[in-house]
Design a protein around this motif. Structure first.
Motif, PDB file in Angstrom:
ATOM      1  N   ARG A  45      41.882  -8.791 -12.504  1.00  0.00           N
ATOM      2  CA  ARG A  45      40.988  -9.862 -12.063  1.00  0.00           C
ATOM      3  C   ARG A  45      41.740 -10.824 -11.144  1.00  0.00           C
ATOM      4  O   ARG A  45      42.880 -11.188 -11.414  1.00  0.00           O
ATOM      5  N   LEU A  46      41.090 -11.228 -10.072  1.00  0.00           N
ATOM      6  CA  LEU A  46      41.716 -12.087  -9.078  1.00  0.00           C
ATOM      7  C   LEU A  46      41.683 -13.551  -9.495  1.00  0.00           C
ATOM      8  O   LEU A  46      40.693 -14.046 -10.032  1.00  0.00           O
ATOM      9  N   ILE A  47      42.796 -14.230  -9.214  1.00  0.00           N
ATOM     10  CA  ILE A  47      42.857 -15.687  -9.364  1.00  0.00           C
ATOM     11  C   ILE A  47      43.951 -16.172  -8.416  1.00  0.00           C
ATOM     12  O   ILE A  47      44.957 -15.488  -8.214  1.00  0.00           O
ATOM     13  N   GLY A  48      43.737 -17.346  -7.823  1.00  0.00           N
ATOM     14  CA  GLY A  48      44.787 -17.860  -6.945  1.00  0.00           C
ATOM     15  C   GLY A  48      44.248 -18.811  -5.902  1.00  0.00           C
ATOM     16  O   GLY A  48      43.200 -19.441  -6.063  1.00  0.00           O
ATOM     17  N   GLY A  49      44.996 -18.919  -4.783  1.00  0.00           N
ATOM     18  CA  GLY A  49      44.602 -19.814  -3.706  1.00  0.00           C
ATOM     19  C   GLY A  49      45.788 -20.305  -2.915  1.00  0.00           C
ATOM     20  O   GLY A  49      46.845 -19.658  -2.860  1.00  0.00           O
ATOM     21  N   CYS A  50      45.620 -21.467  -2.306  1.00  0.00           N
ATOM     22  CA  CYS A  50      46.656 -22.068  -1.455  1.00  0.00           C
ATOM     23  C   CYS A  50      47.756 -22.658  -2.319  1.00  0.00           C
ATOM     24  O   CYS A  50      47.525 -23.598  -3.089  1.00  0.00           O
ATOM     25  N   LEU A  51      48.962 -22.132  -2.173  1.00  0.00           N
ATOM     26  CA  LEU A  51      50.079 -22.568  -3.012  1.00  0.00           C
ATOM     27  C   LEU A  51      50.386 -24.045  -2.817  1.00  0.00           C
ATOM     28  O   LEU A  51      50.753 -24.741  -3.769  1.00  0.00           O
ATOM     29  N   LEU A  90      47.430 -12.271  -9.247  1.00  0.00           N
ATOM     30  CA  LEU A  90      47.577 -13.636  -8.762  1.00  0.00           C
ATOM     31  C   LEU A  90      47.868 -13.593  -7.270  1.00  0.00           C
ATOM     32  O   LEU A  90      48.825 -12.957  -6.839  1.00  0.00           O
ATOM     33  N   TYR A  91      47.024 -14.247  -6.463  1.00  0.00           N
ATOM     34  CA  TYR A  91      47.265 -14.277  -5.027  1.00  0.00           C
ATOM     35  C   TYR A  91      47.591 -15.710  -4.591  1.00  0.00           C
ATOM     36  O   TYR A  91      47.041 -16.687  -5.117  1.00  0.00           O
ATOM     37  N   LEU A  92      48.498 -15.819  -3.647  1.00  0.00           N
ATOM     38  CA  LEU A  92      48.981 -17.115  -3.168  1.00  0.00           C
ATOM     39  C   LEU A  92      49.188 -17.054  -1.666  1.00  0.00           C
ATOM     40  O   LEU A  92      49.500 -15.990  -1.117  1.00  0.00           O
ATOM     41  N   GLY A 114      52.780 -11.720 -17.592  1.00  0.00           N
ATOM     42  CA  GLY A 114      51.612 -10.945 -17.974  1.00  0.00           C
ATOM     43  C   GLY A 114      50.724 -10.509 -16.825  1.00  0.00           C
ATOM     44  O   GLY A 114      49.593 -10.065 -17.053  1.00  0.00           O
ATOM     45  N   LEU A 115      51.222 -10.597 -15.599  1.00  0.00           N
ATOM     46  CA  LEU A 115      50.417 -10.232 -14.429  1.00  0.00           C
ATOM     47  C   LEU A 115      50.487  -8.735 -14.152  1.00  0.00           C
ATOM     48  O   LEU A 115      51.460  -8.066 -14.482  1.00  0.00           O
ATOM     49  N   SER A 116      49.440  -8.228 -13.495  1.00  0.00           N
ATOM     50  CA  SER A 116      49.466  -6.853 -12.994  1.00  0.00           C
ATOM     51  C   SER A 116      50.102  -6.780 -11.618  1.00  0.00           C
ATOM     52  O   SER A 116      50.574  -5.723 -11.201  1.00  0.00           O
ATOM     53  N   GLY A 117      50.086  -7.900 -10.899  1.00  0.00           N
ATOM     54  CA  GLY A 117      50.684  -7.932  -9.574  1.00  0.00           C
ATOM     55  C   GLY A 117      50.528  -9.305  -8.944  1.00  0.00           C
ATOM     56  O   GLY A 117      49.725 -10.128  -9.381  1.00  0.00           O
ATOM     57  N   VAL A 118      51.342  -9.552  -7.914  1.00  0.00           N
ATOM     58  CA  VAL A 118      51.273 -10.789  -7.132  1.00  0.00           C
ATOM     59  C   VAL A 118      51.002 -10.409  -5.686  1.00  0.00           C
ATOM     60  O   VAL A 118      51.664  -9.519  -5.128  1.00  0.00           O
ATOM     61  N   LEU A 119      50.034 -11.083  -5.072  1.00  0.00           N
ATOM     62  CA  LEU A 119      49.651 -10.827  -3.694  1.00  0.00           C
ATOM     63  C   LEU A 119      49.930 -12.082  -2.877  1.00  0.00           C
ATOM     64  O   LEU A 119      49.394 -13.152  -3.173  1.00  0.00           O
ATOM     65  N   ILE A 120      50.765 -11.961  -1.867  1.00  0.00           N
ATOM     66  CA  ILE A 120      51.165 -13.107  -1.056  1.00  0.00           C
ATOM     67  C   ILE A 120      50.598 -12.958   0.354  1.00  0.00           C
ATOM     68  O   ILE A 120      50.772 -11.920   1.003  1.00  0.00           O
ATOM     69  N   GLY A 121      49.920 -13.986   0.825  1.00  0.00           N
ATOM     70  CA  GLY A 121      49.380 -13.966   2.175  1.00  0.00           C
ATOM     71  C   GLY A 121      50.446 -14.246   3.218  1.00  0.00           C
ATOM     72  O   GLY A 121      51.563 -14.665   2.910  1.00  0.00           O
ATOM     73  N   ARG A 122      50.092 -14.023   4.475  1.00  0.00           N
ATOM     74  CA  ARG A 122      51.004 -14.365   5.567  1.00  0.00           C
ATOM     75  C   ARG A 122      51.288 -15.863   5.553  1.00  0.00           C
ATOM     76  O   ARG A 122      50.387 -16.676   5.356  1.00  0.00           O
ATOM     77  N   SER A 123      52.530 -16.236   5.793  1.00  0.00           N
ATOM     78  CA  SER A 123      52.904 -17.642   5.787  1.00  0.00           C
ATOM     79  C   SER A 123      52.593 -18.287   7.134  1.00  0.00           C
ATOM     80  O   SER A 123      52.913 -17.740   8.193  1.00  0.00           O
ATOM     81  N   ALA A 124      51.972 -19.461   7.087  1.00  0.00           N
ATOM     82  CA  ALA A 124      51.697 -20.222   8.304  1.00  0.00           C
ATOM     83  C   ALA A 124      52.738 -21.302   8.545  1.00  0.00           C
ATOM     84  O   ALA A 124      52.663 -22.029   9.530  1.00  0.00           O
ATOM     85  N   ALA A 125      53.715 -21.405   7.654  1.00  0.00           N
ATOM     86  CA  ALA A 125      54.710 -22.471   7.744  1.00  0.00           C
ATOM     87  C   ALA A 125      55.894 -22.057   8.619  1.00  0.00           C
ATOM     88  O   ALA A 125      56.147 -20.871   8.828  1.00  0.00           O
ATOM     89  N   PRO A 126      56.644 -23.038   9.128  1.00  0.00           N
ATOM     90  CA  PRO A 126      57.829 -22.719   9.924  1.00  0.00           C
ATOM     91  C   PRO A 126      58.875 -21.993   9.095  1.00  0.00           C
ATOM     92  O   PRO A 126      59.079 -22.309   7.923  1.00  0.00           O
ATOM     93  N   ILE A 151      60.629 -10.458 -11.046  1.00  0.00           N
ATOM     94  CA  ILE A 151      59.553 -10.599 -12.023  1.00  0.00           C
ATOM     95  C   ILE A 151      59.047  -9.216 -12.426  1.00  0.00           C
ATOM     96  O   ILE A 151      59.246  -8.233 -11.723  1.00  0.00           O
ATOM     97  N   GLN A 152      58.357  -9.160 -13.557  1.00  0.00           N
ATOM     98  CA  GLN A 152      58.000  -7.881 -14.164  1.00  0.00           C
ATOM     99  C   GLN A 152      56.664  -7.334 -13.676  1.00  0.00           C
ATOM    100  O   GLN A 152      55.862  -6.826 -14.450  1.00  0.00           O
ATOM    101  N   CYS A 153      56.415  -7.427 -12.389  1.00  0.00           N
ATOM    102  CA  CYS A 153      55.227  -6.815 -11.807  1.00  0.00           C
ATOM    103  C   CYS A 153      55.462  -6.659 -10.312  1.00  0.00           C
ATOM    104  O   CYS A 153      56.313  -7.351  -9.731  1.00  0.00           O
ATOM    105  N   PRO A 154      54.749  -5.755  -9.653  1.00  0.00           N
ATOM    106  CA  PRO A 154      54.924  -5.581  -8.211  1.00  0.00           C
ATOM    107  C   PRO A 154      54.457  -6.818  -7.428  1.00  0.00           C
ATOM    108  O   PRO A 154      53.552  -7.531  -7.853  1.00  0.00           O
TER     109      PRO A 154
END
Length: 346
Positions: free
Chosen positions: A211-217, A245-247, A272-284, A305-308
């Motif tokens: 299940r998806l959860i996340g947002g702007c870090l 978890l997406y960030l 306890g996550l199945s995976g972490v999804l990271i978006g493209r960074s817009a920061a310098p 961490i214990q997940c991909p």
């Protein structure tokens, strides 16, 4: 947790527009008008709030007025969706003024956008149980030539319950952040090749689900340790399905990114996550060889961490971006740098 999904949008539905964070100044009215006109052309009725075409002390209005209007729009039975123009800086001011427990007792409706709107998405999902849509802001939806990834938001908003829908990355993305075309409403220039990557440097295919959860870090990291940011509780309630978890990083340089990610890790967000999804960074990024780089920052905190962990995904402030539904069941596949995500509102 019982996630409640809004009804699919239908022709003639009423969409309310309010700015719970930053308002729209007069020079950008033409761009807002194009976005509203696009809604009407799709057959929707539009209700503009008072907290929209103005700016007051770095927000659209005083916090009490913004909270009152948002709460009214979220609870009004005749409104099918709330689509703010964009994020901003001060959505966090509204959190103690919104009654998320009361929202748990009314039907969910679509609340979409990204950036500072993540500050509101997270408790709407984790406290009120609403599925919320992290995707293009309204101000990105008025262009004459909308790319396929951005336009997919309409597939999400109108999909029937328990019906899978798939999104894939475009071959290219915009090399700079979303604000580059903001003043004119120009079509983003997709000038860089898109490649989703694995943080462990592996080239092998991978498939993740949960299940998806996340947002702007930048914004949701400020909710750690409060009742508005109980991601570990969401993970625990989703054990049967797993959690993705997406960030995405809007403005934080590498050292600040490390601090924010460490704050999440020390608070149990990556357990306890199945995976972490990271978006493209817009920061310098760093430019000196003796400085921490963006990738260094990710590997420093997330490398063991214990997940991909996948990164450079189509999420966040570097267009285009996927429409991700907090609370939805999702399956993410990566093959040869090309990724797809299938979501199901169930």
């Amino acid at each position: 947790m019982n996630i409640r999904f809004p009804k699919p949008l239908a022709h003639g539905d009423l969409i309310a527009i309010t700015a719970p964070s930053s308002g729209v100044p007069a020079p950008l009215y033409p761009r807002l008008d194009r976005a509203i006109d696009a809604l009407r052309k799709r057959g929707y009725r539009v209700l503009e709030g008072e907290c929209l075409r103005q700016q007051y002390k770095s927000a659209s209005a005083a916090r009490e007025q913004r909270a009152s209007e948002l709460m009214r729009f979220l609870t009004e039975p005749g409104i099918a969706a709330v689509m703010p123009p964009w994020g901003g800086e001060l959505a966090m001011e509204l959190l103690p003024l919104l009654d998320f427990r009361a929202l748990a007792d009314v039907p969910a409706k679509w609340f979409s956008g990204f950036s500072d709107l993540s500050t509101l998405h997270l408790p709407l999902t984790t406290i009120a149980g609403w599925a919320t849509l992290h995707g293009p802001n309204l101000m990105q939806l008025g262009g004459a030539d909308t790319d396929a990834v951005t336009a997919a938001i309409w597939d999400v908003l109108t999909v029937q319950p328990d019906t899978p829908f798939s999104q894939g990355a475009l071959q290219r993305h915009q090399s700079k952040g979303v604000d580059r075309p903001a003043g004119s409403g120009a079509i983003p220039l997709f000038d860089e090749k898109t490649t989703w990557k694995r943080l462990d440097r592996s080239k092998s295919d991978i498939e993740l689900s949960g299940r998806l959860i996340g947002g702007c870090l930048d914004t949701i990291s400020r909710l750690v340790g409060t009742s508005f940011g109980n991601v570990p509780g969401f993970v625990e309630s989703s054990l049967a399905d797993g959690t993705l978890l997406y960030l995405e990083n809007a403005e934080m340089k590498p050292c600040e990114l490390v601090r924010s990610l460490l704050n999440l890790r020390l608070s149990g967000w990556f357990e306890g996550l199945s995976g972490v999804l990271i978006g493209r960074s817009a920061a310098p990024d760093s430019v000196q060889s003796d400085e921490l780089s963006y990738i260094d920052a990710l590997r420093s905190v997330l490398g063991d961490i214990q997940c991909p962990v996948m990164y450079d995904m189509d999420i966040g402030h570097v267009p285009p971006q996927l429409s991700l539904v907090n609370g939805a069941l999702a399956q993410v596949k990566l093959r040869d740098g090309c990724g797809t995500i299938v979501q199901r509102l169930a």
